[in-house]
Write a protein that holds these residues in place. Structure first.
Motif, PDB file in Angstrom:
ATOM      1  N   PHE A  42       0.828  -1.200   0.000  1.00 28.17           N
ATOM      2  CA  PHE A  42       0.000   0.000   0.000  1.00 28.17           C
ATOM      3  C   PHE A  42       0.869   1.259   0.000  1.00 28.17           C
ATOM      4  CE2 PHE A  42      -1.653   3.267   3.016  1.00 28.17           C
ATOM      5  CZ  PHE A  42      -2.463   3.934   2.104  1.00 28.17           C
ATOM      6  N   PHE A  43       1.818   1.332   0.923  1.00 29.16           N
ATOM      7  CA  PHE A  43       2.667   2.529   1.007  1.00 29.16           C
ATOM      8  C   PHE A  43       3.471   2.753  -0.277  1.00 29.16           C
ATOM      9  CE2 PHE A  43       2.743   2.233   5.893  1.00 29.16           C
ATOM     10  CZ  PHE A  43       1.733   3.182   6.014  1.00 29.16           C
ATOM     11  N   ALA A  44       4.035   1.679  -0.817  1.00 26.40           N
ATOM     12  CA  ALA A  44       4.853   1.799  -2.033  1.00 26.40           C
ATOM     13  C   ALA A  44       4.011   2.326  -3.197  1.00 26.40           C
ATOM     14  CB  ALA A  44       5.474   0.451  -2.387  1.00 26.40           C
ATOM     15  N   LEU A  45       2.818   1.769  -3.378  1.00 22.50           N
ATOM     16  CA  LEU A  45       1.963   2.204  -4.483  1.00 22.50           C
ATOM     17  C   LEU A  45       1.383   3.595  -4.234  1.00 22.50           C
ATOM     18  CD1 LEU A  45       0.207  -1.177  -5.343  1.00 22.50           C
ATOM     19  CD2 LEU A  45       1.817   0.088  -6.787  1.00 22.50           C
ATOM     20  N   TRP A  46       1.056   3.889  -2.991  1.00 22.61           N
ATOM     21  CA  TRP A  46       0.541   5.220  -2.653  1.00 22.61           C
ATOM     22  C   TRP A  46       1.585   6.293  -2.994  1.00 22.61           C
ATOM     23  CZ3 TRP A  46       1.877   7.731   2.394  1.00 22.61           C
ATOM     24  CH2 TRP A  46       1.293   8.984   2.519  1.00 22.61           C
ATOM     25  N   GLN A  47       2.838   5.998  -2.707  1.00 16.68           N
ATOM     26  CA  GLN A  47       3.901   6.966  -2.941  1.00 16.68           C
ATOM     27  C   GLN A  47       4.270   7.118  -4.408  1.00 16.68           C
ATOM     28  OE1 GLN A  47       5.756   8.969  -0.156  1.00 16.68           O
ATOM     29  NE2 GLN A  47       3.561   8.666  -0.157  1.00 16.68           N
ATOM     30  N   SER A  48       4.199   6.012  -5.175  1.00 13.43           N
ATOM     31  CA  SER A  48       4.699   6.116  -6.558  1.00 13.43           C
ATOM     32  C   SER A  48       4.112   5.069  -7.507  1.00 13.43           C
ATOM     33  CB  SER A  48       6.222   6.007  -6.555  1.00 13.43           C
ATOM     34  OG  SER A  48       6.620   4.760  -6.029  1.00 13.43           O
ATOM     35  N   TRP A  49       2.791   4.935  -7.510  1.00  9.62           N
ATOM     36  CA  TRP A  49       2.159   3.923  -8.368  1.00  9.62           C
ATOM     37  C   TRP A  49       2.426   4.153  -9.849  1.00  9.62           C
ATOM     38  CZ3 TRP A  49      -1.931   5.188 -11.734  1.00  9.62           C
ATOM     39  CH2 TRP A  49      -2.503   6.454 -11.556  1.00  9.62           C
ATOM     40  N   LYS A  50       2.642   5.379 -10.239  1.00 12.80           N
ATOM     41  CA  LYS A  50       2.897   5.651 -11.661  1.00 12.80           C
ATOM     42  C   LYS A  50       4.279   5.165 -12.091  1.00 12.80           C
ATOM     43  CE  LYS A  50      -0.345   9.435 -12.044  1.00 12.80           C
ATOM     44  NZ  LYS A  50      -0.547  10.881 -12.004  1.00 12.80           N
ATOM     45  N   ASP A  51       5.160   4.920 -11.117  1.00 13.34           N
ATOM     46  CA  ASP A  51       6.515   4.429 -11.416  1.00 13.34           C
ATOM     47  C   ASP A  51       6.649   2.919 -11.221  1.00 13.34           C
ATOM     48  OD1 ASP A  51       7.321   7.094 -11.812  1.00 13.34           O
ATOM     49  OD2 ASP A  51       7.709   7.340  -9.670  1.00 13.34           O
ATOM     50  N   TYR A  52       5.534   2.246 -10.949  1.00 15.41           N
ATOM     51  CA  TYR A  52       5.586   0.809 -10.676  1.00 15.41           C
ATOM     52  C   TYR A  52       6.149   0.022 -11.854  1.00 15.41           C
ATOM     53  CZ  TYR A  52       4.205  -4.022 -10.299  1.00 15.41           C
ATOM     54  OH  TYR A  52       4.235  -5.399 -10.295  1.00 15.41           O
ATOM     55  N   LYS A  53       7.059  -0.904 -11.527  1.00 11.01           N
ATOM     56  CA  LYS A  53       7.570  -1.882 -12.494  1.00 11.01           C
ATOM     57  C   LYS A  53       7.558  -3.242 -11.797  1.00 11.01           C
ATOM     58  CE  LYS A  53       9.239   1.129 -15.680  1.00 11.01           C
ATOM     59  NZ  LYS A  53       8.183   2.113 -15.458  1.00 11.01           N
ATOM     60  N   LYS A  54       7.113  -4.266 -12.531  1.00  6.55           N
ATOM     61  CA  LYS A  54       7.133  -5.596 -11.923  1.00  6.55           C
ATOM     62  C   LYS A  54       8.553  -6.128 -11.900  1.00  6.55           C
ATOM     63  CE  LYS A  54       5.471  -9.152 -14.526  1.00  6.55           C
ATOM     64  NZ  LYS A  54       4.516  -9.914 -15.308  1.00  6.55           N
ATOM     65  N   ILE A  94       8.337  -3.582  -3.902  1.00  8.70           N
ATOM     66  CA  ILE A  94       8.101  -3.400  -2.464  1.00  8.70           C
ATOM     67  C   ILE A  94       9.438  -3.381  -1.706  1.00  8.70           C
ATOM     68  CG2 ILE A  94       7.107  -4.452  -0.387  1.00  8.70           C
ATOM     69  CD1 ILE A  94       4.837  -5.533  -2.225  1.00  8.70           C
ATOM     70  N   SER A  95      10.343  -4.282  -2.064  1.00  9.77           N
ATOM     71  CA  SER A  95      11.652  -4.331  -1.402  1.00  9.77           C
ATOM     72  C   SER A  95      12.426  -3.035  -1.603  1.00  9.77           C
ATOM     73  CB  SER A  95      12.488  -5.500  -1.935  1.00  9.77           C
ATOM     74  OG  SER A  95      11.869  -6.714  -1.593  1.00  9.77           O
ATOM     75  N   GLU A  96      12.354  -2.488  -2.809  1.00 12.58           N
ATOM     76  CA  GLU A  96      13.034  -1.227  -3.104  1.00 12.58           C
ATOM     77  C   GLU A  96      12.450  -0.083  -2.272  1.00 12.58           C
ATOM     78  OE1 GLU A  96      15.565   1.422  -4.016  1.00 12.58           O
ATOM     79  OE2 GLU A  96      15.868  -0.664  -4.628  1.00 12.58           O
ATOM     80  N   ASP A 152       1.152  -7.018 -13.605  1.00 15.37           N
ATOM     81  CA  ASP A 152       1.638  -6.345 -14.819  1.00 15.37           C
ATOM     82  C   ASP A 152       1.464  -4.838 -14.629  1.00 15.37           C
ATOM     83  OD1 ASP A 152       2.096  -8.815 -15.887  1.00 15.37           O
ATOM     84  OD2 ASP A 152       0.631  -8.664 -17.512  1.00 15.37           O
ATOM     85  N   SER A 153       2.442  -4.079 -15.079  1.00 16.16           N
ATOM     86  CA  SER A 153       2.430  -2.629 -14.875  1.00 16.16           C
ATOM     87  C   SER A 153       1.149  -1.971 -15.376  1.00 16.16           C
ATOM     88  CB  SER A 153       3.641  -1.987 -15.554  1.00 16.16           C
ATOM     89  OG  SER A 153       4.821  -2.529 -15.032  1.00 16.16           O
ATOM     90  N   ASP A 154       0.703  -2.377 -16.566  1.00 18.07           N
ATOM     91  CA  ASP A 154      -0.504  -1.750 -17.120  1.00 18.07           C
ATOM     92  C   ASP A 154      -1.748  -2.096 -16.308  1.00 18.07           C
ATOM     93  OD1 ASP A 154      -0.208  -4.403 -18.064  1.00 18.07           O
ATOM     94  OD2 ASP A 154      -1.445  -4.013 -19.829  1.00 18.07           O
ATOM     95  N   ARG A 155      -1.790  -3.288 -15.719  1.00 21.22           N
ATOM     96  CA  ARG A 155      -2.931  -3.690 -14.876  1.00 21.22           C
ATOM     97  C   ARG A 155      -2.961  -2.890 -13.578  1.00 21.22           C
ATOM     98  NH1 ARG A 155      -6.434  -7.685 -17.180  1.00 21.22           N
ATOM     99  NH2 ARG A 155      -5.183  -8.643 -18.783  1.00 21.22           N
ATOM    100  N   VAL A 156      -1.798  -2.737 -12.962  1.00 19.95           N
ATOM    101  CA  VAL A 156      -1.708  -1.974 -11.710  1.00 19.95           C
ATOM    102  C   VAL A 156      -2.163  -0.536 -11.963  1.00 19.95           C
ATOM    103  CG1 VAL A 156      -0.107  -1.052  -9.967  1.00 19.95           C
ATOM    104  CG2 VAL A 156       0.113  -3.422 -10.716  1.00 19.95           C
TER     105      VAL A 156
END
Length: 162
Positions: free
Chosen positions: A38-50, A56-58, A146-150
């Motif tokens: 939640f925190f990782a996506l809240w902070q930078s969901w547009k930068d998500y890469k699988k 999450i570890s990063e 997948d990035s596009d799904r997220v």
């Protein structure tokens, strides 16, 4: 770092435990992973890469020495989102069938956090509508990391819950 203790503390939040339908923390730490996700996506969901695990570890690495100001901010957001969802929607909010759907969890939590828990009216009905959206259901049902799904499901959740 001190992020571990902080996440473990949040994991004991009463309404969070009720949303999970589990009184005690998960021995496999799935609940802790959900909070970090939640925190990782809240902070930078547009930068998500699988893969999600590395993402999450990063995030966790970048926050390993989280300061008190950040802790207070993260804690406030987490608790206000959890309280809003628990009080207005109830324990089945992240479920389509039996267990918690992690993709529904991340998109709804992130959307509520980004919009602001105090700014959303009629959350329960909006989530019911969201769960009937075919594009949304597709994004929470297959290839969910997948990035596009997220990106798709978070965008749809934000649009629907605004």
């Amino acid at each position: 770092g001190n992020i571990n203790d902080f996440i473990e503390e949040l994991n004991l939040d009463t309404n969070w435990r009720k949303l999970l339908k589990k009184e005690t923390p998960d021995t496999r730490m799935k609940d802790l992973e959900m909070i970090l996700r939640f925190f990782a996506l809240w902070q930078s969901w547009k930068d998500y890469k699988k893969p999600m695990k590395d993402y999450i570890s990063e995030f966790m690495r970048s926050k390993k020495n989280i300061n008190d100001t950040e802790k207070n901010n993260y804690s406030f957001v987490f608790k206000s989102v959890v309280d809003k969802i628990y009080n207005e929607v109830g324990v089945d909010v992240f479920r389509l069938k039996a267990g918690i759907n992690i993709a529904i969890f991340d998109s709804v939590m992130v959307a509520v956090a980004l919009i602001g828990a105090d700014k959303i009216k009629d959350l329960k009905n909006k989530i019911e509508v969201l769960k009937t959206n075919s594009a949304y259901l597709d994004s929470v049902s297959k290839s969910t990391t997948d990035s596009d799904r997220v990106e798709s499901r978070i965008k749809l959740a934000i649009q629907c819950l605004k």
